[in-house]
Structures are given as structure tokens and as C-alpha cells.
Motif scaffolding. Sequence first.
Motif, PDB file in Angstrom:
ATOM      1  N   PHE A 155      -2.417  -3.294  -8.846  1.00  0.00           N
ATOM      2  CA  PHE A 155      -1.849  -4.195  -7.832  1.00  0.00           C
ATOM      3  C   PHE A 155      -1.529  -5.554  -8.449  1.00  0.00           C
ATOM      4  O   PHE A 155      -0.430  -6.089  -8.273  1.00  0.00           O
ATOM      5  N   LYS A 156      -2.486  -6.108  -9.193  1.00  0.00           N
ATOM      6  CA  LYS A 156      -2.269  -7.421  -9.814  1.00  0.00           C
ATOM      7  C   LYS A 156      -1.138  -7.363 -10.833  1.00  0.00           C
ATOM      8  O   LYS A 156      -0.354  -8.310 -10.965  1.00  0.00           O
ATOM      9  N   SER A 199      -1.978  -0.124  -3.365  1.00  0.00           N
ATOM     10  CA  SER A 199      -3.092  -0.634  -2.564  1.00  0.00           C
ATOM     11  C   SER A 199      -4.037  -1.463  -3.426  1.00  0.00           C
ATOM     12  O   SER A 199      -4.474  -1.033  -4.493  1.00  0.00           O
ATOM     13  N   TYR A 200      -4.343  -2.656  -2.957  1.00  0.00           N
ATOM     14  CA  TYR A 200      -5.292  -3.520  -3.671  1.00  0.00           C
ATOM     15  C   TYR A 200      -6.675  -2.892  -3.682  1.00  0.00           C
ATOM     16  O   TYR A 200      -7.403  -2.976  -4.676  1.00  0.00           O
ATOM     17  N   GLU A 201      -7.047  -2.260  -2.567  1.00  0.00           N
ATOM     18  CA  GLU A 201      -8.390  -1.676  -2.453  1.00  0.00           C
ATOM     19  C   GLU A 201      -8.561  -0.499  -3.402  1.00  0.00           C
ATOM     20  O   GLU A 201      -9.630  -0.309  -3.989  1.00  0.00           O
ATOM     21  N   GLU A 202      -7.516   0.293  -3.561  1.00  0.00           N
ATOM     22  CA  GLU A 202      -7.632   1.509  -4.367  1.00  0.00           C
ATOM     23  C   GLU A 202      -7.443   1.250  -5.861  1.00  0.00           C
ATOM     24  O   GLU A 202      -8.034   1.944  -6.696  1.00  0.00           O
ATOM     25  N   ASN A 203      -6.617   0.272  -6.211  1.00  0.00           N
ATOM     26  CA  ASN A 203      -6.352   0.022  -7.626  1.00  0.00           C
ATOM     27  C   ASN A 203      -6.028  -1.456  -7.816  1.00  0.00           C
ATOM     28  O   ASN A 203      -4.865  -1.853  -7.869  1.00  0.00           O
ATOM     29  N   GLU A 204      -7.061  -2.264  -7.927  1.00  0.00           N
ATOM     30  CA  GLU A 204      -6.888  -3.710  -8.004  1.00  0.00           C
ATOM     31  C   GLU A 204      -6.085  -4.128  -9.228  1.00  0.00           C
ATOM     32  O   GLU A 204      -5.214  -4.998  -9.141  1.00  0.00           O
ATOM     33  N   GLU A 205      -6.363  -3.506 -10.384  1.00  0.00           N
ATOM     34  CA  GLU A 205      -5.685  -3.891 -11.616  1.00  0.00           C
ATOM     35  C   GLU A 205      -4.187  -3.612 -11.546  1.00  0.00           C
ATOM     36  O   GLU A 205      -3.366  -4.448 -11.919  1.00  0.00           O
ATOM     37  N   ASP A 247       0.824  -1.214   0.000  1.00  0.00           N
ATOM     38  CA  ASP A 247       0.000   0.000   0.000  1.00  0.00           C
ATOM     39  C   ASP A 247       0.858   1.266   0.000  1.00  0.00           C
ATOM     40  O   ASP A 247       0.766   2.107   0.900  1.00  0.00           O
TER      41      ASP A 247
END
Length: 218
Positions: free
Chosen positions: A83-84, A75-81, A27
Motif C-alpha cells: 500500500f505504501k 488494502s492497507y490492512e492486508e498489505n501495508e508495505e 482496497d
Amino acid sequence: MSYFSLFEVLMRLFSPRKTMLLLVIRDKTKTPVEYLAQALKEDIHKIWDSVPKPEVFKKAALSEFFNVEVTALPSYEENEELFKEQVGKLRHKFIHSIDPGGLAADRRGVIPASGFCISAMHIWKVIRENKDLNLPAHKIMVATVRCEEIADEKLRCFMLDEGWLELEAAVTSGPVRSFGMKLSDIIDFYLLDYDMETMYFDEGVRTVKRQQLQSEIV
């Protein structure tokens, strides 16, 4: 195991060869990763300098044993794509770790696949015989700390429970109808909550801490 213990045990028990120490920051914020990386590396160097070393490695620099790298993930919550995507790139570095510049770092002394079984048996023998790497003891330590924390949290929640506070206030005016049953229901709720959160820790430890929690509540 702390960095301090890790450094000390590696030098004492195993033949020195450069290892990659990869620190992953989750994050990440607007603070430049370079600043965070610099701060982390400075802290690790301070730890290294304070670690008791065997005489032969008394003046050894951290860089002789470790390549230190720092990376950060969004952050996975804010920008999942994103993050992946970043996790995929990090995974790629692991998959290709033996390539030049990969995470495997120094390849000197690497055991060929045909000798892996014997090497693994030797490493495990060293781990089992050394008290600093006593895995069962580490398991008990972790269970003790976490079960105590969870029990303390459940005790605090019980003391703030609306049902309990109402009962506590009611008994000041006289006997309360079905007091025992109502109180038992509240206690059972928090004990069950404790059981759910500690179910994967050592059974002996979690049982003792449960009894202590029940005693403190009563």
C-alpha cells in the motif's frame, strides 16, 4: 459536490481547458482494475451526456474537457508495505504533474506563478458570487446530513441499551428507586457520544440536532 454539478459548473463559470479527473479505488480486490475502470468511465460518460450544457458546448465530448484516469490501491490492512509503495508512486505522479503525461493534463491557459495571486482572487470571487459553489451553504448541508445520521444512530443505540431496557421493564411492576438518576446517566452517555462525533460540524446545526435527539429520547 457530485460529478453532475462539477461538470455543469466548470463549463458555465470557467474557461474550458482539459483537466485530469483521477479516480482512486481503495482496497482493490481480485476483480481486474481494467473492468472497474471501464465501468466507472461508462458511468461518467452517461453523467456527462445528461448534464445541461451551454449552447456553445452542446455537442462537446467529455474528452474535450477531461482526461479520465482510474487507479487502484491495495488494502492497507492486508498489505501495508505494498500500500505504501503504491501511494508513493501516486504521490510521485502528483509531484511531477507538469511533466509530459503528468496529472496536470492540458497546460494551455495555465497562469504563470507571477500572476497566481490575481488569478486566485478572481477564482475566489467567482466562487463566492455563484450559489452553486456557496461553500458556507455546502458546510451547513453536510453538517445537517451527518448530524442527523449520528443522532439517529444514538437514538437507536439508546433504545437497545441494556440499562434502559431493564428500567423500561422494571417500571411495569411499579415505581423504580432512583429512576430519574439512572435514566439521566444513560441519556447523558448518548448525548456525550453525540457531542464527540459532531464536534467538528457547524455549531448551530449540531446544537439543533442535539436538542431534537434529547427530545426524542425523553
